[in-house]
Design a protein around this motif. Sequence first.
Motif, mmCIF file in Angstrom:
data_model
loop_
_atom_site.group_PDB
_atom_site.id
_atom_site.type_symbol
_atom_site.label_atom_id
_atom_site.label_comp_id
_atom_site.label_asym_id
_atom_site.label_seq_id
_atom_site.Cartn_x
_atom_site.Cartn_y
_atom_site.Cartn_z
ATOM 1 N N UNK A 235 -12.287 -37.009 20.189
ATOM 2 C CA UNK A 235 -12.205 -35.868 21.106
ATOM 3 C C UNK A 235 -10.826 -35.723 21.738
ATOM 4 N N UNK A 236 -9.943 -36.674 21.471
ATOM 5 C CA UNK A 236 -8.639 -36.630 22.115
ATOM 6 C C UNK A 236 -7.773 -35.501 21.597
ATOM 7 N N UNK A 237 -8.177 -34.844 20.492
ATOM 8 C CA UNK A 237 -7.365 -33.766 19.962
ATOM 9 C C UNK A 237 -7.412 -32.517 20.843
ATOM 10 N N UNK A 238 -8.478 -32.321 21.597
ATOM 11 C CA UNK A 238 -8.578 -31.115 22.423
ATOM 12 C C UNK A 238 -7.579 -31.138 23.583
ATOM 13 N N UNK A 239 -7.474 -32.211 24.359
ATOM 14 C CA UNK A 239 -6.430 -32.241 25.394
ATOM 15 C C UNK A 239 -5.029 -32.054 24.818
ATOM 16 N N UNK A 240 -4.763 -32.675 23.678
ATOM 17 C CA UNK A 240 -3.449 -32.512 23.052
ATOM 18 C C UNK A 240 -3.241 -31.067 22.598
ATOM 19 N N UNK A 241 -4.287 -30.441 22.074
ATOM 20 C CA UNK A 241 -4.196 -29.045 21.645
ATOM 21 C C UNK A 241 -3.978 -28.116 22.830
ATOM 22 N N UNK A 242 -4.571 -28.453 23.969
ATOM 23 C CA UNK A 242 -4.347 -27.668 25.188
ATOM 24 C C UNK A 242 -2.856 -27.706 25.559
ATOM 25 N N UNK A 243 -2.270 -28.889 25.476
ATOM 26 C CA UNK A 243 -0.858 -29.031 25.810
ATOM 27 C C UNK A 243 0.020 -28.230 24.854
ATOM 28 N N UNK A 244 -0.292 -28.287 23.568
ATOM 29 C CA UNK A 244 0.483 -27.540 22.575
ATOM 30 C C UNK A 244 0.361 -26.041 22.824
ATOM 31 N N UNK A 245 -0.846 -25.562 23.085
ATOM 32 C CA UNK A 245 -1.050 -24.140 23.351
ATOM 33 C C UNK A 245 -0.282 -23.710 24.590
ATOM 34 N N UNK A 246 -0.317 -24.522 25.645
ATOM 35 C CA UNK A 246 0.424 -24.194 26.858
ATOM 36 C C UNK A 246 1.929 -24.139 26.578
ATOM 37 N N UNK A 247 2.430 -25.081 25.804
ATOM 38 C CA UNK A 247 3.857 -25.096 25.469
ATOM 39 C C UNK A 247 4.252 -23.855 24.681
ATOM 40 N N UNK A 248 3.414 -23.465 23.731
ATOM 41 C CA UNK A 248 3.703 -22.285 22.914
ATOM 42 C C UNK A 248 3.691 -21.023 23.771
ATOM 43 N N UNK B 168 -14.922 -30.325 23.656
ATOM 44 C CA UNK B 168 -14.626 -30.502 22.232
ATOM 45 C C UNK B 168 -15.283 -29.410 21.397
ATOM 46 N N UNK B 169 -16.556 -29.171 21.642
ATOM 47 C CA UNK B 169 -17.293 -28.184 20.861
ATOM 48 C C UNK B 169 -16.740 -26.774 21.051
ATOM 49 N N UNK B 170 -16.404 -26.437 22.283
ATOM 50 C CA UNK B 170 -15.983 -25.069 22.596
ATOM 51 C C UNK B 170 -14.508 -24.812 22.313
ATOM 52 N N UNK B 171 -13.678 -25.852 22.394
ATOM 53 C CA UNK B 171 -12.240 -25.617 22.418
ATOM 54 C C UNK B 171 -11.453 -26.162 21.238
ATOM 55 N N UNK B 172 -12.050 -26.992 20.407
ATOM 56 C CA UNK B 172 -11.293 -27.537 19.285
ATOM 57 C C UNK B 172 -10.702 -26.420 18.431
ATOM 58 N N UNK B 173 -11.546 -25.542 17.946
ATOM 59 C CA UNK B 173 -11.069 -24.432 17.116
ATOM 60 C C UNK B 173 -10.406 -23.348 17.954
ATOM 61 N N UNK B 174 -10.935 -23.104 19.139
ATOM 62 C CA UNK B 174 -10.401 -22.055 20.016
ATOM 63 C C UNK B 174 -8.916 -22.259 20.283
ATOM 64 N N UNK C 77 -11.658 -32.536 11.543
ATOM 65 C CA UNK C 77 -12.484 -32.017 12.638
ATOM 66 C C UNK C 77 -12.529 -30.487 12.620
ATOM 67 N N UNK C 78 -11.402 -29.857 12.307
ATOM 68 C CA UNK C 78 -11.387 -28.395 12.187
ATOM 69 C C UNK C 78 -12.308 -27.952 11.048
ATOM 70 N N UNK C 79 -12.294 -28.704 9.961
ATOM 71 C CA UNK C 79 -13.179 -28.402 8.826
ATOM 72 C C UNK C 79 -14.645 -28.522 9.235
ATOM 73 N N UNK C 80 -14.985 -29.602 9.922
ATOM 74 C CA UNK C 80 -16.367 -29.792 10.375
ATOM 75 C C UNK C 80 -16.798 -28.641 11.283
ATOM 76 N N UNK C 81 -15.919 -28.212 12.164
ATOM 77 C CA UNK C 81 -16.239 -27.111 13.070
ATOM 78 C C UNK C 81 -16.400 -25.808 12.290
#
Length: 210
Positions: A1-14, A100-106, A133-137
């Motif tokens: 589940x650690x990919x979602x916090x990291x993805x939040x940071x990347x999205x914020x940076x972008x 994780x469920x709501x935001x991984x792909x989002x 994980x993206x594939x599973x989602x």
Amino acid sequence: MHFVPASREVLAEVLLAAGPTAPTLCAGWQTRHLAAHLIIREQSLLAAGLVIKPLAHRMEAELDRRADVAGNRDAYASLVNEFLRGAPRFSPLSNPRVDHSANLSEFFIHTEDVRRASDRWVPRALDAKYEDLLWEDLVRRAAHYYRGVDVGIILVRPDGQRHVARKASTSVAITGRPGELLLHASGRREEALVTFEGAAEAIALLSVSL
């Protein structure tokens, strides 16, 4: 589940790098509108407007209000940083499993909504586990994504993994890395790096069905 916090940071940076008035792949939205959407989705009861049509107008009015306020860089940075702090304690999205469920792909999709709206972009090199994980989602949601399509859909990864998203008498195989398949499935048709295999008539029917 650690990919979602990291993805939040990347999205914020972008979002911060793009500035408040950059285009996105979300029709009619600049980056400030996308940032406002992310905040409302996590912090406001008006987010119910995403699924309850009578509330949609009020949700959109609040989104426009927040986007208008964030028209300058300082106010916009404040809005993005609010998103970066994460969902408040009262939000269901503060639960790691729900997050994780709501935001991984989002978060992946919206990051690419900003990146691929510019003239110059290249696909990101993603961690293999993140791609899995993206594939599973995607597999969980694929039938919903392609529910209005008039042909069968088979999603195919470069490593040969396949998933039948929709059954029909004639089908199209769509091949790409998990993130690219996710972008295609979620409506980013022109920007997704995928290929198609099937009868010419089926591919043409898929094109007009989307």
